[in-house]
Design a protein around this motif. Sequence first.
Motif, PDB file in Angstrom:
ATOM      1  N   LEU A   1     -23.520   2.906  -5.121  1.00 23.48           N
ATOM      2  CA  LEU A   1     -22.706   3.049  -6.329  1.00 23.48           C
ATOM      3  C   LEU A   1     -21.235   3.213  -5.974  1.00 23.48           C
ATOM      4  O   LEU A   1     -20.353   2.620  -6.613  1.00 23.48           O
ATOM      5  N   TYR A   2     -20.969   3.980  -4.916  1.00 24.49           N
ATOM      6  CA  TYR A   2     -19.591   4.242  -4.486  1.00 24.49           C
ATOM      7  C   TYR A   2     -18.878   2.948  -4.100  1.00 24.49           C
ATOM      8  O   TYR A   2     -17.802   2.631  -4.632  1.00 24.49           O
ATOM      9  N   TYR A   3     -19.482   2.168  -3.193  1.00 23.42           N
ATOM     10  CA  TYR A   3     -18.786   0.961  -2.732  1.00 23.42           C
ATOM     11  C   TYR A   3     -18.692  -0.089  -3.836  1.00 23.42           C
ATOM     12  O   TYR A   3     -17.741  -0.875  -3.877  1.00 23.42           O
ATOM     13  N   SER A   4     -19.673  -0.106  -4.742  1.00 23.83           N
ATOM     14  CA  SER A   4     -19.640  -1.085  -5.833  1.00 23.83           C
ATOM     15  C   SER A   4     -18.439  -0.858  -6.732  1.00 23.83           C
ATOM     16  O   SER A   4     -17.723  -1.804  -7.097  1.00 23.83           O
ATOM     17  N   VAL A   5     -18.195   0.398  -7.098  1.00 26.11           N
ATOM     18  CA  VAL A   5     -17.033   0.717  -7.937  1.00 26.11           C
ATOM     19  C   VAL A   5     -15.736   0.431  -7.177  1.00 26.11           C
ATOM     20  O   VAL A   5     -14.773  -0.112  -7.739  1.00 26.11           O
ATOM     21  N   VAL A   6     -15.708   0.764  -5.886  1.00 23.76           N
ATOM     22  CA  VAL A   6     -14.514   0.511  -5.073  1.00 23.76           C
ATOM     23  C   VAL A   6     -14.199  -0.981  -5.034  1.00 23.76           C
ATOM     24  O   VAL A   6     -13.051  -1.402  -5.224  1.00 23.76           O
ATOM     25  N   ARG A   7     -15.230  -1.801  -4.802  1.00 28.07           N
ATOM     26  CA  ARG A   7     -15.013  -3.258  -4.728  1.00 28.07           C
ATOM     27  C   ARG A   7     -14.657  -3.858  -6.081  1.00 28.07           C
ATOM     28  O   ARG A   7     -13.691  -4.625  -6.201  1.00 28.07           O
ATOM     29  N   LEU A   8     -15.416  -3.523  -7.114  1.00 28.10           N
ATOM     30  CA  LEU A   8     -15.259  -4.211  -8.395  1.00 28.10           C
ATOM     31  C   LEU A   8     -14.038  -3.731  -9.179  1.00 28.10           C
ATOM     32  O   LEU A   8     -13.454  -4.500  -9.940  1.00 28.10           O
ATOM     33  N   TYR A   9     -13.648  -2.473  -8.978  1.00 28.45           N
ATOM     34  CA  TYR A   9     -12.471  -1.951  -9.671  1.00 28.45           C
ATOM     35  C   TYR A   9     -11.267  -1.826  -8.740  1.00 28.45           C
ATOM     36  O   TYR A   9     -10.286  -1.175  -9.066  1.00 28.45           O
ATOM     37  N   HIS A  10     -11.387  -2.434  -7.548  1.00 28.87           N
ATOM     38  CA  HIS A  10     -10.253  -2.617  -6.622  1.00 28.87           C
ATOM     39  C   HIS A  10      -9.580  -1.295  -6.252  1.00 28.87           C
ATOM     40  O   HIS A  10      -8.368  -1.123  -6.391  1.00 28.87           O
ATOM     41  N   LEU A  11     -10.388  -0.372  -5.732  1.00 28.43           N
ATOM     42  CA  LEU A  11      -9.848   0.908  -5.266  1.00 28.43           C
ATOM     43  C   LEU A  11      -9.587   0.902  -3.764  1.00 28.43           C
ATOM     44  O   LEU A  11      -9.154   1.903  -3.214  1.00 28.43           O
ATOM     45  N   TYR A  12      -9.871  -0.220  -3.096  1.00 26.17           N
ATOM     46  CA  TYR A  12      -9.662  -0.328  -1.654  1.00 26.17           C
ATOM     47  C   TYR A  12      -8.168  -0.352  -1.334  1.00 26.17           C
ATOM     48  O   TYR A  12      -7.309  -0.488  -2.208  1.00 26.17           O
ATOM     49  N   ASP A  13      -7.867  -0.236  -0.039  1.00 23.67           N
ATOM     50  CA  ASP A  13      -6.481  -0.060   0.406  1.00 23.67           C
ATOM     51  C   ASP A  13      -5.798  -1.402   0.684  1.00 23.67           C
ATOM     52  O   ASP A  13      -6.079  -2.076   1.668  1.00 23.67           O
ATOM     53  N   THR A  14      -4.905  -1.796  -0.209  1.00 27.58           N
ATOM     54  CA  THR A  14      -3.998  -2.918   0.017  1.00 27.58           C
ATOM     55  C   THR A  14      -2.638  -2.496  -0.536  1.00 27.58           C
ATOM     56  O   THR A  14      -2.550  -1.536  -1.306  1.00 27.58           O
ATOM     57  N   PRO A  15      -1.585  -3.193  -0.170  1.00 27.65           N
ATOM     58  CA  PRO A  15      -0.275  -2.823  -0.746  1.00 27.65           C
ATOM     59  C   PRO A  15      -0.267  -2.844  -2.269  1.00 27.65           C
ATOM     60  O   PRO A  15       0.429  -2.052  -2.902  1.00 27.65           O
ATOM     61  N   GLN A  16      -1.084  -3.725  -2.853  1.00 29.13           N
ATOM     62  CA  GLN A  16      -1.109  -3.816  -4.318  1.00 29.13           C
ATOM     63  C   GLN A  16      -1.895  -2.689  -4.971  1.00 29.13           C
ATOM     64  O   GLN A  16      -1.608  -2.301  -6.101  1.00 29.13           O
ATOM     65  N   THR A  17      -2.888  -2.202  -4.275  1.00 28.03           N
ATOM     66  CA  THR A  17      -3.788  -1.216  -4.888  1.00 28.03           C
ATOM     67  C   THR A  17      -3.561   0.206  -4.377  1.00 28.03           C
ATOM     68  O   THR A  17      -4.316   1.109  -4.707  1.00 28.03           O
ATOM     69  N   ARG A  18      -2.516   0.398  -3.585  1.00 30.33           N
ATOM     70  CA  ARG A  18      -2.289   1.707  -2.964  1.00 30.33           C
ATOM     71  C   ARG A  18      -2.060   2.807  -3.997  1.00 30.33           C
ATOM     72  O   ARG A  18      -2.373   3.963  -3.762  1.00 30.33           O
ATOM     73  N   HIS A  19      -1.567   2.425  -5.166  1.00 32.85           N
ATOM     74  CA  HIS A  19      -1.318   3.431  -6.208  1.00 32.85           C
ATOM     75  C   HIS A  19      -2.619   4.003  -6.763  1.00 32.85           C
ATOM     76  O   HIS A  19      -2.607   4.992  -7.499  1.00 32.85           O
ATOM     77  N   ARG A  20      -3.755   3.419  -6.386  1.00 38.32           N
ATOM     78  CA  ARG A  20      -5.046   3.898  -6.873  1.00 38.32           C
ATOM     79  C   ARG A  20      -5.731   4.845  -5.894  1.00 38.32           C
ATOM     80  O   ARG A  20      -6.893   5.201  -6.083  1.00 38.32           O
TER      81      ARG A  20
END
Length: 203
Positions: A46-65
């Motif tokens: 469940l954890y990785y699914s939400v991270v992948r689908l709602y883009h919580l992973y670490d990129t310059p674009q998503t760092r604010h999350r």
Amino acid sequence: MRPFYLLFTLSNVNLWIWSAVFHTRDNPVTEKLDYFSAAFAMFCGLYYSVVRLYHLYDTPQTRHRHRVLRLWALLCFAAFVAHVAYLTLLPRFDYGWNMKVNVTVGLAYNLLWISYSLLNPPYTRFYGISNDHRPRFVLTPLFLGLAMISAVSLEIFDFPPWWRVIDAHSLWHLATVPIIIGWYQFLRFDSLDPSWKEEKSTA
């Protein structure tokens, strides 16, 4: 996404190791290690699914999350610890509760991935890319998710063993083998989709 996929993979390797141990050495300790490893794998799923689908992973674009990512990780970990503590402190192991938690969490992340196949899922499949982009493997989560839900029904609707050897639980284990292989292939195709390169180029 690499660290999250590794976490998911290792949690499932751990699960199947303890499942094998429990099925060959059935005692209260191996039973709990099997059941708690299964719960940990479910929460990791469940954890990785939400991270992948709602883009919580670490990129310059998503760092604010990042704050949302930390809160989500804490919530999943706290729920797992509470689940283990509840079952450990009870005078008798509550098999019904354990089954309900695992089925609920597993169903939740399977439904999340099934929605990946919809024309308009409740998220963008690839960050910054319109959902008009439908990769060739877009229907794979639908079929695999429905297959997994069908396989779980073997755990819920038990039946007497055939020839005193083959029972519903053994068929559940057998059914998961092709599903796991298919899921690995899907995650590999998803990670290699050109949209990830487009996402990096716009960073």
